[in-house]
Design an enzyme around this catalytic site. Sequence first.
Site, PDB file in Angstrom:
ATOM      1  N   ASP A 185      -1.896   0.559  -2.024  1.00 46.48           N
ATOM      2  CA  ASP A 185      -1.632   1.925  -2.769  1.00 46.48           C
ATOM      3  C   ASP A 185      -0.414   2.301  -1.907  1.00 46.48           C
ATOM      4  O   ASP A 185      -0.164   1.924  -0.669  1.00 46.48           O
ATOM      5  CB  ASP A 185      -2.919   2.489  -2.473  1.00 46.48           C
ATOM      6  CG  ASP A 185      -3.474   2.640  -1.020  1.00 46.48           C
ATOM      7  OD1 ASP A 185      -3.424   1.389  -0.220  1.00 46.48           O
ATOM      8  OD2 ASP A 185      -3.905   3.588  -0.446  1.00 46.48           O
ATOM      9  N   GLU A 186      -0.190   3.556  -2.302  1.00 43.69           N
ATOM     10  CA  GLU A 186       0.809   4.297  -1.817  1.00 43.69           C
ATOM     11  C   GLU A 186       2.067   3.734  -1.268  1.00 43.69           C
ATOM     12  O   GLU A 186       2.360   3.940   0.102  1.00 43.69           O
ATOM     13  CB  GLU A 186       0.041   5.165  -0.523  1.00 43.69           C
ATOM     14  CG  GLU A 186      -0.783   6.163  -1.285  1.00 43.69           C
ATOM     15  CD  GLU A 186      -1.584   7.160  -0.284  1.00 43.69           C
ATOM     16  OE1 GLU A 186      -1.569   6.907   0.915  1.00 43.69           O
ATOM     17  OE2 GLU A 186      -2.138   8.027  -0.876  1.00 43.69           O
ATOM     18  N   VAL A 187       2.727   3.084  -1.897  1.00 45.60           N
ATOM     19  CA  VAL A 187       3.901   2.045  -1.643  1.00 45.60           C
ATOM     20  C   VAL A 187       5.231   2.995  -1.258  1.00 45.60           C
ATOM     21  O   VAL A 187       5.927   2.837  -2.281  1.00 45.60           O
ATOM     22  CB  VAL A 187       4.118   0.767  -2.284  1.00 45.60           C
ATOM     23  CG1 VAL A 187       5.247  -0.103  -1.800  1.00 45.60           C
ATOM     24  CG2 VAL A 187       2.762   0.102  -2.449  1.00 45.60           C
TER      25      VAL A 187
END
Length: 478
Positions: A150-152
Amino acid sequence: MDQSMRSCKKFVHLDLKGAPPRIGYLIELIQLFADLGANGLLIEYEDMFPYEGELKVLQSTTQPPYRRDEIVSIQDAAYSRGLEIIPLVQTFGHLEFVLKHEVFRDLREVDYCLGTLNPHRDAGVRLVQEMLQQVMKLHPKSTSLHIGADEVYMLGHGDESKHWLDVPGRSVHQLFLSHVIKVAKGVQESAPNLNLIMWDDMLRSITPETIKGEHYLIMKMLDYFTCSFPVMLMERYKSVGMSQQWAASSFKGSTTVHTCVTSTQRHLDNHLQWLKVASSLSAGIKLQGIALTGWQRYDHLSILCELMPVGLPSLGSCLQTLLHGGFTEEAQKKVVETLGTVDVEDNERLSSRTSSSFAGAKLAELIVKLTSLLESAELRHFQNNMFVRGWFTPYHRQKKTINPLIAQQIKTQAKIILDAVESQVQEVRGEMCLLYSDSTVQEWVDQHITPVLEPLHNLLREIETVLNEMGLCTESIS
């Protein structure tokens, strides 16, 4: 009542990258999770895992990571109560605890973003594969693995990514999927029967055409932030072959980055929304379970948010809401029986007037009491009270036109407030040390108490300096 949500697995998320409990308390918590209706644990060890070899550098330096025998005891405690365990290991984004180390610096997507792995480096893929293998080797009974993703942030901004994206037809979405697939294939080569789960936020804007053909490697977990539109999203995932899906809600750690006291009602509402979502899903979606997330930090480098004890009434209420299809009288009764109390009438805090019996209850009540004092108008606005604004302004200090009688009154009032707060802080410290390491206790105090009290301490020092200069006071103030 929605049967799919009632019958699906309910996993409690243990975020150990901040305020990891002492092992004895953690085992008590696991028993409590089972008593409250959980079926499993989603464990995010991060730097509290006892990595070995070249990965030993990943271990926490502020406190010892859990020993290997303690990891085994965590599993024994869970399995003895019928709880499954899914380890969560970040493999793309949120790798601050890895990429902050100089030895891995060249594996960052961009140098100034500590959380995102460069997807073009074979060494990066080998690194996350080694992390996964070490964690899974110590979890032989686990049948599922969560690979994060997530949230790369900043993906596509690195020089190698820009060069890769220069080829016509390529996109950041494809770049994201290509790394996830590499990781997934690597896991499946060594553990072909292991179910893989990932967060979905990076998938939400990817077209079905881009995802199609790769779905067989990905078992979806839906993030709790999708509550405003998850039915449409889940149906879209089903259309590309992702029929097995997870949901993720929140019982603490998602209000603000610095929240200290959990709002039970806020999180209950989140679970009531998920019950509505589950009842609206088409028959083709197989809801595998729901993970009740309890973030301890927003990321590796952020402040601690609510400690587990203050979140337990929320967790109990949310689990029972899922089990009963609503926060029914029966659900409330079970929470009260297990925890000794439940208070959702007052959204923002546990009631210190009730008798709580759960592990950590005393600490929870002390934190609520202390937080209330720290947020009091008298403390928050002391710098704006009549005496400070009327007789001890920067102008007065600069011109040395101070009324010593008023200055002494300000000093007396400030000391009364500080003494009251510091007395409560000592109580909190004493109780917190029983459940958490000394370094966690100090971090919590430094992050949540010191910044609030610092203006008062500064004011006292200034008054002391002025009075001394006037020859009216010799007592030093620490």
